[in-house]
Scaffold this motif. Structure first.
Motif, PDB file in Angstrom:
ATOM      1  N   GLY A 161       8.158  -6.785   4.965  1.00 17.66           N
ATOM      2  CA  GLY A 161       9.152  -7.341   5.883  1.00 17.66           C
ATOM      3  C   GLY A 161      10.542  -7.532   5.304  1.00 17.66           C
ATOM      4  N   LEU A 162      10.928  -6.751   4.298  1.00 14.72           N
ATOM      5  CA  LEU A 162      12.302  -6.821   3.798  1.00 14.72           C
ATOM      6  C   LEU A 162      13.217  -6.217   4.862  1.00 14.72           C
ATOM      7  CD1 LEU A 162      14.018  -7.553   1.255  1.00 14.72           C
ATOM      8  CD2 LEU A 162      13.737  -5.188   0.525  1.00 14.72           C
ATOM      9  N   PRO A 163      14.199  -6.994   5.357  1.00 12.88           N
ATOM     10  CA  PRO A 163      15.001  -6.501   6.490  1.00 12.88           C
ATOM     11  C   PRO A 163      15.580  -5.103   6.277  1.00 12.88           C
ATOM     12  CG  PRO A 163      15.481  -8.806   6.114  1.00 12.88           C
ATOM     13  CD  PRO A 163      14.569  -8.381   4.995  1.00 12.88           C
ATOM     14  N   SER A 164      16.059  -4.801   5.062  1.00 14.61           N
ATOM     15  CA  SER A 164      16.697  -3.497   4.838  1.00 14.61           C
ATOM     16  C   SER A 164      15.703  -2.339   4.896  1.00 14.61           C
ATOM     17  CB  SER A 164      17.423  -3.503   3.496  1.00 14.61           C
ATOM     18  OG  SER A 164      16.507  -3.760   2.458  1.00 14.61           O
ATOM     19  N   CYS A 165      14.403  -2.608   4.866  1.00  7.82           N
ATOM     20  CA  CYS A 165      13.398  -1.531   4.881  1.00  7.82           C
ATOM     21  C   CYS A 165      12.653  -1.464   6.214  1.00  7.82           C
ATOM     22  CB  CYS A 165      12.384  -1.732   3.762  1.00  7.82           C
ATOM     23  SG  CYS A 165      13.121  -1.721   2.135  1.00  7.82           S
ATOM     24  N   ARG A 166      13.148  -2.209   7.192  1.00  5.53           N
ATOM     25  CA  ARG A 166      12.416  -2.335   8.452  1.00  5.53           C
ATOM     26  C   ARG A 166      12.215  -0.993   9.139  1.00  5.53           C
ATOM     27  NH1 ARG A 166      13.663  -3.842  14.000  1.00  5.53           N
ATOM     28  NH2 ARG A 166      15.822  -3.367  13.542  1.00  5.53           N
ATOM     29  N   GLU A 167      13.209  -0.127   9.027  1.00  9.57           N
ATOM     30  CA  GLU A 167      13.131   1.122   9.786  1.00  9.57           C
ATOM     31  C   GLU A 167      12.573   2.278   8.975  1.00  9.57           C
ATOM     32  OE1 GLU A 167      16.165   1.791  12.447  1.00  9.57           O
ATOM     33  OE2 GLU A 167      16.460  -0.347  12.830  1.00  9.57           O
ATOM     34  N   LEU A 168      11.933   2.007   7.865  1.00  6.50           N
ATOM     35  CA  LEU A 168      11.432   3.085   6.997  1.00  6.50           C
ATOM     36  C   LEU A 168      10.490   4.021   7.749  1.00  6.50           C
ATOM     37  CD1 LEU A 168      11.633   3.861   3.897  1.00  6.50           C
ATOM     38  CD2 LEU A 168       9.337   2.927   3.718  1.00  6.50           C
ATOM     39  N   LYS A 460      12.833 -24.207   9.083  1.00  8.21           N
ATOM     40  CA  LYS A 460      12.671 -23.893  10.514  1.00  8.21           C
ATOM     41  C   LYS A 460      12.146 -22.459  10.663  1.00  8.21           C
ATOM     42  CE  LYS A 460      16.629 -26.508  12.214  1.00  8.21           C
ATOM     43  NZ  LYS A 460      17.964 -26.298  12.786  1.00  8.21           N
ATOM     44  N   ILE A 461      12.718 -21.551   9.875  1.00  6.56           N
ATOM     45  CA  ILE A 461      12.253 -20.156   9.910  1.00  6.56           C
ATOM     46  C   ILE A 461      10.784 -20.107   9.500  1.00  6.56           C
ATOM     47  CG2 ILE A 461      12.562 -17.851   8.896  1.00  6.56           C
ATOM     48  CD1 ILE A 461      15.527 -18.558   8.463  1.00  6.56           C
ATOM     49  N   GLU A 483      19.390 -11.096  11.656  1.00  6.11           N
ATOM     50  CA  GLU A 483      19.887 -11.700  12.894  1.00  6.11           C
ATOM     51  C   GLU A 483      18.895 -12.723  13.432  1.00  6.11           C
ATOM     52  OE1 GLU A 483      19.782  -8.290  12.430  1.00  6.11           O
ATOM     53  OE2 GLU A 483      21.878  -8.337  11.800  1.00  6.11           O
ATOM     54  N   GLU A 484      17.628 -12.312  13.486  1.00  2.64           N
ATOM     55  CA  GLU A 484      16.624 -13.219  14.035  1.00  2.64           C
ATOM     56  C   GLU A 484      16.430 -14.439  13.126  1.00  2.64           C
ATOM     57  OE1 GLU A 484      12.802 -11.501  14.817  1.00  2.64           O
ATOM     58  OE2 GLU A 484      12.345 -13.002  16.345  1.00  2.64           O
ATOM     59  N   MET A 485      16.479 -14.204  11.822  1.00  2.00           N
ATOM     60  CA  MET A 485      16.353 -15.330  10.886  1.00  2.00           C
ATOM     61  C   MET A 485      17.467 -16.345  11.142  1.00  2.00           C
ATOM     62  SD  MET A 485      15.653 -13.251   7.354  1.00  2.00           S
ATOM     63  CE  MET A 485      14.166 -12.286   7.078  1.00  2.00           C
ATOM     64  N   GLN A 487      19.210 -16.755  13.803  1.00  2.00           N
ATOM     65  CA  GLN A 487      19.064 -17.366  15.120  1.00  2.00           C
ATOM     66  C   GLN A 487      18.059 -18.527  15.056  1.00  2.00           C
ATOM     67  OE1 GLN A 487      17.500 -14.634  17.949  1.00  2.00           O
ATOM     68  NE2 GLN A 487      17.594 -16.153  19.599  1.00  2.00           N
ATOM     69  N   VAL A 488      16.921 -18.278  14.416  1.00  2.00           N
ATOM     70  CA  VAL A 488      15.906 -19.337  14.312  1.00  2.00           C
ATOM     71  C   VAL A 488      16.418 -20.492  13.447  1.00  2.00           C
ATOM     72  CG1 VAL A 488      13.590 -19.872  13.455  1.00  2.00           C
ATOM     73  CG2 VAL A 488      13.983 -17.767  14.731  1.00  2.00           C
ATOM     74  N   ALA A 489      17.248 -20.157  12.449  1.00  2.00           N
ATOM     75  CA  ALA A 489      17.807 -21.203  11.594  1.00  2.00           C
ATOM     76  C   ALA A 489      18.853 -22.032  12.335  1.00  2.00           C
ATOM     77  CB  ALA A 489      18.421 -20.586  10.343  1.00  2.00           C
ATOM     78  N   GLY A 490      19.242 -21.561  13.534  1.00  2.00           N
ATOM     79  CA  GLY A 490      20.223 -22.296  14.329  1.00  2.00           C
ATOM     80  C   GLY A 490      21.648 -21.993  13.932  1.00  2.00           C
ATOM     81  N   LYS A 491      21.851 -20.779  13.404  1.00  2.00           N
ATOM     82  CA  LYS A 491      23.210 -20.404  12.962  1.00  2.00           C
ATOM     83  C   LYS A 491      23.970 -19.705  14.080  1.00  2.00           C
ATOM     84  CE  LYS A 491      23.271 -22.327   9.335  1.00  2.00           C
ATOM     85  NZ  LYS A 491      24.308 -23.196   8.823  1.00  2.00           N
TER      86      LYS A 491
END
Lengths: 491, 163
Positions: A161-168, A460-461, A483-485, A487-491
């Motif tokens: 689940g490393l964000p930069s490798c999501r689309e591998l 929270k995440i 982005e989702e992280m 958002q959940v963190a309330g940023k």
């Protein structure tokens, strides 16, 4: 059960902690402006072990940990295999450190981009770089960029689940996969490729990776090293896991083990036990039960020794696709740990649709102001003190290179913290001047539109991930984008 | 074998749950003000077993533990300050609770599983009489035993990858 026990423990200690420190969200008791302020760059194991030791060793030091991602723990979250939850228990200690009143965590801050090392040195008495080894050693062979060739770093990042490798989106439609390198990362990848899906389902592996592995047609995984069995880089726990992996059988070449039995007696105990285990899997006639197990197995794993990649072979019918790999056959010069692989001139081709190169991670320079040894890919240092840069330190893989298990990083990070302490006590590190620490850095970040994620926001995440995991019987389901992280963190 | 290991771990966690749930963490123990107690705490003190630890500075620390506690439990419960001790919390996934015994004591500790040996093989300063503290459960016959915390070795550079 293991997981629920742990979770219960975590939530209970959280409760006790809040009771003790008060529920104060991200707010930390501000330490006196005169206290020595240390900044740590990188919120992985090296960063947290360094912070832990610093806080413990002196009652006045305040430590801030900056991390590029919104989430902490680095390779413990993104590197440790999903089926090794026990190793991830170190997170509990890191969490205790992060919640300490003299420690603050600032995620989502990219040092080198959002804030420079110079600015950090201005704001803190000492700066410890512990940002690890995110680069990848390339094989440097033709065909390396064909479709079907991946670095283990990306492959591991993808299933973790490393964000930069999501689309591998690795193509797992072939029967044979070849992994180059025989370290623990290579063995993790092999195990994940061959594990029964029901095992993986109960881990924190990402759902997209789980689905891809469920549909995978990979049945045979070869793990290739350039030297011999007595030089293998992986450790015995990981080899034993391969030997015991359900529904698989070993497929080794007897020729690779020629003369190995004879050399056993001269090996130190760890090397000897590891070699004996491989010999047993490779050469011994199995007992009746094991024989039966092997006959029923539908998947195969094998170690291949004395082989180096020469070229990744393209599929003549499907342009740009991998169809195989050409390996050079090596012989050894010298013996023991220092033995060198030399080419014999002989080559052989192996048909495979998937090649994963796992020949090592590599640290990258962060900032032109920080010395960097590009040949060894580390920051030149003496006991963690960066040469010719007073007040600048390093720990973890950036200090030693990307080797070792968690205990190695623990020890080397404690050592760096000791160096910082010694320098504070001897006066080499001047801590008399007032430094504003995060106060000044946060002002800079705010001006630049960067919103740091605090540790309580990470929590929270964390709760959200655990909640999502619970719904499908996993310890957690990781959020996959920054982005989702946020958002959940309330940023 | 993997299943056996898993079961062992489960049993282990269950047994240890009471001890771990409030203070599971190694050298993190200094971070908490709470102390945990194993069930043995409620027994009369004469049921306790005395253990001497020798820390990295060569200092002898004498504590008492209850039968059934592991040596790692005792380190946690007594808040002993051995840096980095028990990083994986007694789940046989690291070697940081490495202890060294004299030969006679070592022999009396009973057999070592392959999985413990595998982790010991990665320990700093491995000796022939090394064990992992998380795998040794106190019995009354261990009264007065001495367990030495090995010195950590700074800056080992072994080539672990890219063989």
């Amino acid at each position: 059960m293991l997981f629920s026990g742990l979770k219960w423990w975590t939530s209970r200690s959280l409760w006790i902690h809040r009771l003790h420190y008060g529920i104060n969200g991200g707010g930390k008791a501000r330490y006196s402006s005169c206290s020595p302020k240390v900044c740590i760059v990188g919120g992985g194991p090296a960063g947290f072990y360094t912070a832990q030791h610093l806080i413990k060793a002196r009652p006045d030091v305040a430590v801030d940990v900056y991390e590029r991602l919104p989430v902490p723990f680095g390779l413990v979250r993104f590197g440790v295999a999903p089926d090794h939850p026990e190793v991830k228990n170190v997170i509990n200690t890191f969490t205790q450190t992060a919640r300490h009143e003299r420690c603050s965590f600032y995620g989502n801050v990219n040092v080198g981009k959002d804030v420079s090392v110079e600015e950090l040195r201005e704001a803190y008495h000492a700066v410890v770089l512990s940002y690890g080894a995110e680069g990848n050693r390339r094989m440097g062979v033709p065909g390396e960029d064909l479709s079907g060739v991946y670095s283990a770093k990306d492959f591991v990042g993808w299933y973790n689940g490393l964000p930069s490798c999501r689309e591998l989106g690795p193509d797992l439609s072939c029967e044979t996969a070849v992994i180059l390198g025989q370290g623990n990362v290579a063995l993790d990848v092999a195990r994940v490729l061959l594990s029964p899906i029901d095992f993986l389902k109960k881990t924190d592996i990402t759902q997209p990776a789980l689905e891809a592995l469920e549909a995978s047609r990979v049945r045979r995984v070869l793990i290739v090293g350039r030297r011999g069995p007595t030089q293998i880089a992986g450790t015995i726990k990981e080899i034993r896991e391969m030997v015991n992996l359900p529904n698989t059988r070993p497929d080794m070449l007897a020729a690779d083990f020629e003369g190995v039995k004879e050399s056993l007696q001269d090996l130190p105990r760890p090397r000897k036990r590891l070699t004996e285990l491989m010999l047993k899997a490779a050469l011994e006639t199995p007992g009746e039960k094991e024989q039966e197990r092997r006959e029923k197995a539908t998947k195969v794993w094998g170690l291949r020794f004395y082989r180096s990649p020469v070229e990744i072979l393209a599929d003549p019918e499907r342009s740009g696709r991998t169809a195989g790999i050409r390996l050079a056959v090596n012989k050894l010069e010298g013996s023991g740990e220092g033995a060198r692989a030399v080419l014999t001139g002989e080559v052989e081709d192996v048909t495979c649709g998937l090649v994963i190169s796992s020949i090592g991670y590599k640290s990258l320079p962060i900032d032109a102001s920080v010395p960097f040894d590009s040949r060894r890919a580390i920051v030149p240092n003496h006991m963690g003190r960066i040469q010719e840069a007073p007040g600048l330190y390093c720990s973890g893989w950036l200090k030693t290179g990307p080797t070792g298990v968690i205990a190695t990083t623990l020890n080397n990070s404690f050592d760096t913290a000791r160096s910082v302490m010694e320098d504070m006590e001897s006066g080499t590190l001047n801590t008399t001047g007032v430094k504003l620490g995060s106060q000044s850095i946060n002002a800079l970040l705010e001006n630049r539109g960067v919103k740091p994620v605090t540790f309580s926001e990470w929590e929270k995440i964390d709760s959200e991930e655990v909640r999502r995991g619970e719904a499908i019987g996993k310890p957690r389901e990781k959020l996959l984008t920054v982005e989702e992280m946020l958002q959940v963190a309330g940023k | 074998m993997a299943l056996v290991t898993a079961l062992r771990r489960l049993a282990h966690v269950k047994l240890r749950e009471y001890a771990w749930r409030t203070a599971a963490v190694s050298s993190g123990s200094w971070l908490r003000s709470q102390r945990s107690f194993t069930s043995g705490h409620f027994l009369r003190s004469d049921n306790k077993v005395t253990v001497h630890f020798v820390n990295r500075d060569g200092e002898k620390i004498t504590v008492k533990g209850s039968p059934g506690d592991s040596l790692l439990d005792i380190v946690i419960n007594e808040d002993l300050d051995f840096d980095g001790f028990g990083a994986c919390e007694g789940t046989l996934a690291c070697s940081t609770c490495h202890l060294i015994f004299d030969e006679e004591t070592y022999k009396s500790l009973g057999p070592v599983t392959d999985e413990e040996m595998d982790m010991l093989d990665l320990a700093y300063g491995l000796s022939d009489t090394s064990r992992l503290g998380c795998q040794i459960c106190l019995t009354r016959s261990m009264e007065g035993m001495v367990a030495r915390v090995p010195e950590s070795v700074a800056d080992i550079r072994q080539s672990q990858d890219g063989s």
